[in-house]
Structure formats: C-alpha cells, structure tokens
Write an enzyme that holds these catalytic residues in place. Structure first.
Site, PDB file in Angstrom:
ATOM      1  N   ASP A 233       0.870  -1.163   0.000  1.00  0.00           N
ATOM      2  CA  ASP A 233       0.000   0.000   0.000  1.00  0.00           C
ATOM      3  C   ASP A 233       0.914   1.223   0.000  1.00  0.00           C
ATOM      4  OD1 ASP A 233      -2.413   1.504   0.237  1.00  0.00           O
ATOM      5  OD2 ASP A 233      -2.117   1.628   2.401  1.00  0.00           O
TER       6      ASP A 233
ATOM      7  N   ASP B 226      -0.074   4.919   1.071  1.00  0.00           N
ATOM      8  CA  ASP B 226      -0.278   5.816   2.210  1.00  0.00           C
ATOM      9  C   ASP B 226      -0.280   5.014   3.508  1.00  0.00           C
ATOM     10  OD1 ASP B 226      -0.789   7.258  -0.084  1.00  0.00           O
ATOM     11  OD2 ASP B 226      -2.605   8.206   0.658  1.00  0.00           O
TER      12      ASP B 226
END
Length: 183
Positions: free
Chosen positions: A9, A11
C-alpha cells in the site's frame, strides 16, 4: 515460472497518511525507513508492486493525471535512493462506485498477478489497514499489517480478530526482512 510479489500500500506504508488526502506532492511526507527498506531489498526475487486506493480522484478532489504524477514522483524518489518499485496499480474510484479494484476487494492484486506473471500463493500484501489485509487474503497472498499510518488503530478494531491470522510489524523496515524468503 511465476514470480512472488511484495504488494505494498502507499499511504501509511511508504508515505504518511494525509487526513485531507494527498492532493499534491507538497502533501507527501515520505517515511525514510520505508525507502531504506526498499533499497535493502532491491535485488530480491520478488516483484515489488504498489497497490493503492486513491479515492481523491473519484471524489473529484484531484485528477487521475495528478494522482499518477504523485506516484511517478514517489517512484523516482525511491529509485534515486537505490530502491525499486516495479509497477503501480491504482484504484481511482470512490467508496460507493462499485468497482472491483478498491481494497478490500482483490482486483488490483489479481490484475497485477495476471499482467506481471505473479504467483499469489507466494506473495505478500503489506498495508496499514484491515482493507489491505483483507485484499491480500482474498487474493490468496499472505497479509501483513503495519503499525505505521492507521495500522496501530486498525489492529485494535474488533473486526481484526474476525479475520484469518495475519502478521503485524511496526514498520516496513521491520516487515520486509521477515517476510522475504527464497521463492
């Protein structure tokens, strides 16, 4: 022969979460330990793939081109520091758009697996939210929750105990050496 992958991922894993969305490069705060960790595993046999929900596009807060430019600049930063990210898969949809690519659905991982010849059973999804864990598990990959970003709070949510077991680490620098194994 299919390759294992490290699905990351964006963020909360490589950059800090931004409560009002990452709308420009000025909003990006990079985790130095994450970039160093990516440099340390540069030569690993895993494909390294960024899989990121960017609902700011679907919400009309930024354009798709702006989101892609932010991702491109982040990749350039990682490369300049000696790291590697092989591909980026982004869901630009809002939470109510009904797409199959927004995590916790596994669409991004499945598409990457098909296009990049990835063996999902030998792969790992690393994120800072239960939706990342769920996407990885739904795709047939091992799942890791990082306590960076929202992960510390997500780990304590009642729903976390209802999921199949997953690994938890403090940072990407802690997780990568632990989850990388010979394919």
């Amino acid at each position: 022969m299919k390759h294992p992958a490290l699905f990351l991922d964006r963020d909360g894993v490589i950059i800090e979460n931004c409560s009002n969305y990452v709308r420009s490069w000025a909003d990006v705060a990079i985790f130095p330990q994450a970039v160093a960790a990516l440099a340390a595993v540069r030569d690993c046999p895993y494909r390294i793939v960024l899989v990121t929900n960017q609902s700011a596009v679907g919400r009309g807060l930024i354009s798709q081109a702006t989101a892609e430019a932010i991702n491109d600049r982040l990749l350039a930063h990682v490369r300049a520091a000696g790291g590697r990210i092989d591909a980026v898969y982004m869901c630009p949809h809002g939470p109510d758009d009904g797409c199959d690519c927004r995590k916790p659905l596994p669409g991004l991982l499945l598409r990457a697996a098909e296009e990049l010849d990835i063996d999902l059973s030998r792969s790992v999804m690393i994120g800072d939210a239960l939706s990342d864990v769920m996407a990885g598990q739904a795709a047939g990959a091992r799942a890791v929750l990082l306590r960076t970003g929202r992960g510390g709070d997500q780990e304590r949510l009642p729903g976390a105990a209802d999921l199949p077991p997953f690994l938890v680490y403090d940072t990407l620098a802690d997780a990568l050496p632990a989850v990388i194994e010979s394919p």
